[in-house]
Design a protein around this motif. Structure first.
Motif, mmCIF file in Angstrom:
data_model
loop_
_atom_site.group_PDB
_atom_site.id
_atom_site.type_symbol
_atom_site.label_atom_id
_atom_site.label_comp_id
_atom_site.label_asym_id
_atom_site.label_seq_id
_atom_site.Cartn_x
_atom_site.Cartn_y
_atom_site.Cartn_z
ATOM 1 N N LYS A 166 0.804 -1.217 0.000
ATOM 2 C CA LYS A 166 0.000 0.000 0.000
ATOM 3 C C LYS A 166 0.842 1.275 0.000
ATOM 4 O O LYS A 166 0.300 2.364 -0.195
ATOM 5 C CB LYS A 166 -0.907 0.022 1.233
ATOM 6 C CG LYS A 166 -1.946 -1.083 1.269
ATOM 7 C CD LYS A 166 -2.785 -0.982 2.536
ATOM 8 C CE LYS A 166 -3.857 -2.071 2.587
ATOM 9 N NZ LYS A 166 -4.656 -1.977 3.844
ATOM 10 N N GLU A 178 -4.643 6.117 5.855
ATOM 11 C CA GLU A 178 -6.032 5.696 5.717
ATOM 12 C C GLU A 178 -6.922 6.916 5.982
ATOM 13 O O GLU A 178 -6.724 7.648 6.947
ATOM 14 C CB GLU A 178 -6.341 4.575 6.698
ATOM 15 C CG GLU A 178 -5.548 3.304 6.406
ATOM 16 C CD GLU A 178 -5.781 2.238 7.449
ATOM 17 O OE1 GLU A 178 -6.346 2.566 8.521
ATOM 18 O OE2 GLU A 178 -5.395 1.081 7.217
ATOM 19 N N THR A 225 -7.546 4.546 -4.422
ATOM 20 C CA THR A 225 -8.774 4.111 -3.772
ATOM 21 C C THR A 225 -9.362 2.897 -4.466
ATOM 22 O O THR A 225 -9.364 2.808 -5.698
ATOM 23 C CB THR A 225 -9.812 5.261 -3.729
ATOM 24 O OG1 THR A 225 -10.986 4.817 -3.056
ATOM 25 C CG2 THR A 225 -10.163 5.746 -5.127
ATOM 26 N N ASP A 230 -14.281 2.153 0.991
ATOM 27 C CA ASP A 230 -13.258 1.273 1.553
ATOM 28 C C ASP A 230 -11.963 1.373 0.739
ATOM 29 O O ASP A 230 -11.980 1.553 -0.483
ATOM 30 C CB ASP A 230 -13.745 -0.181 1.551
ATOM 31 C CG ASP A 230 -14.912 -0.393 2.500
ATOM 32 O OD1 ASP A 230 -15.017 0.388 3.473
ATOM 33 O OD2 ASP A 230 -15.719 -1.322 2.253
ATOM 34 N N LEU A 269 -6.625 5.443 0.267
ATOM 35 C CA LEU A 269 -5.325 5.753 0.850
ATOM 36 C C LEU A 269 -4.810 7.070 0.273
ATOM 37 O O LEU A 269 -4.700 7.226 -0.943
ATOM 38 C CB LEU A 269 -4.314 4.650 0.541
ATOM 39 C CG LEU A 269 -4.688 3.229 0.964
ATOM 40 C CD1 LEU A 269 -3.653 2.246 0.444
ATOM 41 C CD2 LEU A 269 -4.817 3.131 2.478
#
Length: 466
Positions: free
Chosen positions: A185, A194, A224, A271, A274
């Protein structure tokens, strides 16, 4: 027992104890290394010679030989002003040589984009210390505005950074030197954030540096797995909204116009959203991005995802990548084999960045000075001097450029001299902002000297071709 025998026995016991104390390891009191006990040192060689590691001398690089257009050689020799530490190019004409960076500086007004520098380092440059002043001098000479890259949640940088004012809320920070951390990530700064619903990021220009007080481009970078809406408000009152769709790639939103501040607010956060950071810059001149990581040795750069770096290279190409690490390894007790092992790991990071940014010049800046208290006063750690030479060898092995930063900033005991002037902290390692300005002024001429030599060489080639 007679008095003479008692005296002899007492002396014998004392001598025996002192001889046995020679077998003890060297002791430290309050950071000061005590002298090794050897009562026979004046009449005999040391009872136990310590093994001394010898750092190999780096082979001098092949000079960049100018060639005329018809194949002949051009007589040329680099010139460096007295007191200026040379940037040594070990590339031998291969990719990664400094020529690319110098050529970009020479054409800075015609590129249609800024010349970008990525400066990777440890806590030595945390808070934009030293790099802020280096950036300011480069922008004064070549043009440009803006502080460049900004993280979205580092509490240390937010509190201490003078080159920008930040207010942050609603982000969860993950950095490579702390667990938990998912390498898949991470962004180019080895961090990711996050994003929570209603997260807020406010940035405003600094009064400490003229060229970071305003900018003409604010670029936001995120990734994302769903979608997210971002509203931005510039300092002139303009409001814009952008919806980022789901994508496995790094996305960028560029907000343009003259600004001295910009606010971002995140809503409808799905959800897997980042945030990586924001870049504040101009469309011309020079931009220097500070990528500092407290506690890092630089070796984790070898694990940066290649696909992510490709995304950043597309959005934000770099012309010079500077790597300055070693403070966390130039510590008492790190022997030459340990430091050589570290160089092997750092070499993987250099090779990885070279593969991912094939056009960029790469420069290894040596570890800066680090001092400690000893029985002879405050002295540069011997591990620093060993690492300086090993990093030069690393640059030669990787065929990239090298700057002896330690010598450029003053060399032996140079941090002590800054501490004595209240320009460095009393850990005899880190700089204050005042010390950062002093060191930047000592390092900046190396880049200008390199550019001047490049231009002289190009002119020699041109004259020969005529």
């Amino acid at each position: 027992m007679k008095q003479s025998l008692r005296t002899f026995a007492l002396v014998a016991i004392v001598v025996f104890i002192l001889l046995m104390m020679h077998q003890l390891p060297t002791l430290k009191v309050g950071g000061t290394e005590l002298r090794h006990v050897n009562i026979l040192s004046q009449i005999l060689p040391p009872l136990e010679e310590r093994q001394v590691d010898v750092v190999p001398v780096t082979v001098a690089p092949e000079p960049m030989t100018p060639l005329a257009s018809r194949g002949g050689k051009v007589n040329f020799k680099e010139k460096w002003r007295k007191g200026v530490e040379p940037i040594v190019d070990f590339s031998g004409g291969k990719a990664g040589r400094m020529d690319h960076f110098y050529a970009m500086l020479d054409s800075v007004g015609r590129l249609g984009r800024p010349v970008r520098i990525a400066y990777f380092g440890d806590s030595y440059i945390e808070g934009d210390i030293m790099t802020a002043d280096l950036r300011e001098m480069l922008q004064e000479r070549f043009g440009g505005n803006g502080v460049g890259w900004l993280d979205a949640g580092s509490s240390v940088n937010v509190r201490s950074r003078r080159s920008i004012t930040q207010k942050i809320s609603g982000f969860t920070e993950h950095v490579v030197v702390k667990k938990p951390f998912d390498e898949a990530k991470e962004g180019i700064a080895e961090k990711y954030y996050e994003v929570g619903e209603g997260a807020y990021l406010s940035l405003s220009g600094s009064r400490f540096y003229r060229h970071t007080s305003q900018w003409t481009s604010a670029k936001l970078f995120l990734r994302t797995a769903s979608s997210v809406t971002v509203e931005a408000m510039a300092s002139d009152g303009r409001r814009q909204t952008h919806v980022f769709p789901s994508s496995p790639s790094v996305q960028m939103w560029n907000l343009t116009g003259s600004m001295s501040g910009v606010d971002y607010r995140f809503s409808q956060v799905g959800d897997g959203t980042l945030l990586y950071g924001v870049a504040l810059e101009s469309d011309r001149g020079v931009v220097l991005d500070n990528f500092s990581m407290r506690g890092s040795s630089g070796i984790t750069l070898a694990k940066l995802p290649a696909r992510m770096l490709e995304d950043f290279r597309r959005h934000r190409p770099y012309d010079l990548i500077i790597l300055q690490f070693g403070l966390n390894d130039a510590v008492t007790g790190n022997t030459l084999p340990i430091l050589q092992l570290y160089m092997g790991k750092l070499r993987k990071a250099v090779s990885h960045l070279r593969e991912c940014f094939p056009e960029a010049s790469i420069l290894i800046a040596s570890v800066p000075d680090r001092d400690q208290r000893t029985s002879d006063g405050i002295q540069t750690l011997p591990e620093v001097k060993n690492l300086v030479r090993l990093q030069e060898q690393l640059a030669a092995d990787c065929h990239v450029a090298y700057l002896n930063f330690w010598r450029a900033m003053g060399g032996q005991n140079s941090v002590k001299a800054l501490v004595d002037r209240d320009m460095a902290t009393k850990d005899y390692t880190h700089l204050s902002f005042g010390g950062g300005a002093v060191v930047a002024r000592r390092v900046y001429p190396s880049f200008i000297g390199g550019l001047d030599n490049y231009l002289r060489r190009r002119e020699a080639e041109r004259r020969t071709a005529e």
